[in-house]
Write a protein that holds these residues in place. Sequence first.
Motif, PDB file in Angstrom:
ATOM      1  N   UNK A 157      -8.504   5.881  -7.878  1.00 25.60           N
ATOM      2  CA  UNK A 157      -7.907   7.468  -8.114  1.00 25.60           C
ATOM      3  C   UNK A 157      -6.666   7.742  -7.197  1.00 25.60           C
ATOM      4  N   UNK A 158      -6.812   7.444  -5.943  1.00 23.64           N
ATOM      5  CA  UNK A 158      -5.954   7.712  -4.889  1.00 23.64           C
ATOM      6  C   UNK A 158      -4.682   7.159  -5.340  1.00 23.64           C
ATOM      7  N   UNK A 159      -4.626   5.864  -5.765  1.00 20.97           N
ATOM      8  CA  UNK A 159      -3.393   5.203  -5.768  1.00 20.97           C
ATOM      9  C   UNK A 159      -2.857   5.364  -7.130  1.00 20.97           C
ATOM     10  N   UNK A 160      -3.884   5.718  -8.371  1.00 18.74           N
ATOM     11  CA  UNK A 160      -3.155   5.894  -9.683  1.00 18.74           C
ATOM     12  C   UNK A 160      -3.260   4.705 -10.698  1.00 18.74           C
ATOM     13  N   UNK A 161      -3.844   3.375 -10.201  1.00 15.52           N
ATOM     14  CA  UNK A 161      -4.009   2.315 -10.785  1.00 15.52           C
ATOM     15  C   UNK A 161      -5.305   1.573 -10.402  1.00 15.52           C
ATOM     16  N   UNK A 162      -5.681   0.736 -11.110  1.00 12.24           N
ATOM     17  CA  UNK A 162      -6.631  -0.097 -10.974  1.00 12.24           C
ATOM     18  C   UNK A 162      -6.472  -1.325 -11.528  1.00 12.24           C
ATOM     19  N   UNK A 163      -6.987  -2.501 -10.820  1.00 10.07           N
ATOM     20  CA  UNK A 163      -7.980  -2.104  -9.674  1.00 10.07           C
ATOM     21  C   UNK A 163      -7.065  -2.220  -8.526  1.00 10.07           C
ATOM     22  N   UNK A 164      -6.981  -1.246  -7.731  1.00 13.73           N
ATOM     23  CA  UNK A 164      -6.104  -1.028  -6.438  1.00 13.73           C
ATOM     24  C   UNK A 164      -6.571  -1.697  -5.333  1.00 13.73           C
ATOM     25  N   UNK A 165      -7.945  -2.086  -5.258  1.00 20.42           N
ATOM     26  CA  UNK A 165      -8.522  -2.552  -4.034  1.00 20.42           C
ATOM     27  C   UNK A 165      -7.908  -3.985  -4.315  1.00 20.42           C
TER      28      UNK A 165
END
Length: 81
Positions: A46-54
């Motif tokens: 949610x914070x970075x606006x893409x997945x998978x961010x981690x």
Amino acid sequence: MTGHPHDDEDVVHLPRPIAERMACWLRQLESFLDDCGPDTADVLDDHFGFEPAAESISAVLSIDADILQAALTATTPPQEA
């Protein structure tokens, strides 16, 4: 040109202890992101606006840590007098 991929870039000189701490910090962040649970992963998405961010950020951290570690390994520290 010597064929080094970064020959056309500026060189930044760091004291070895700082570079070693940075490599360690990158590895710790990589490990945290690799081990984070689904709730944390969702927050990062949610914070970075893409997945998978981690997973994506962890991969970049791993590459950067590898580059930094290779530079540290390729140079020998000055000998104690």
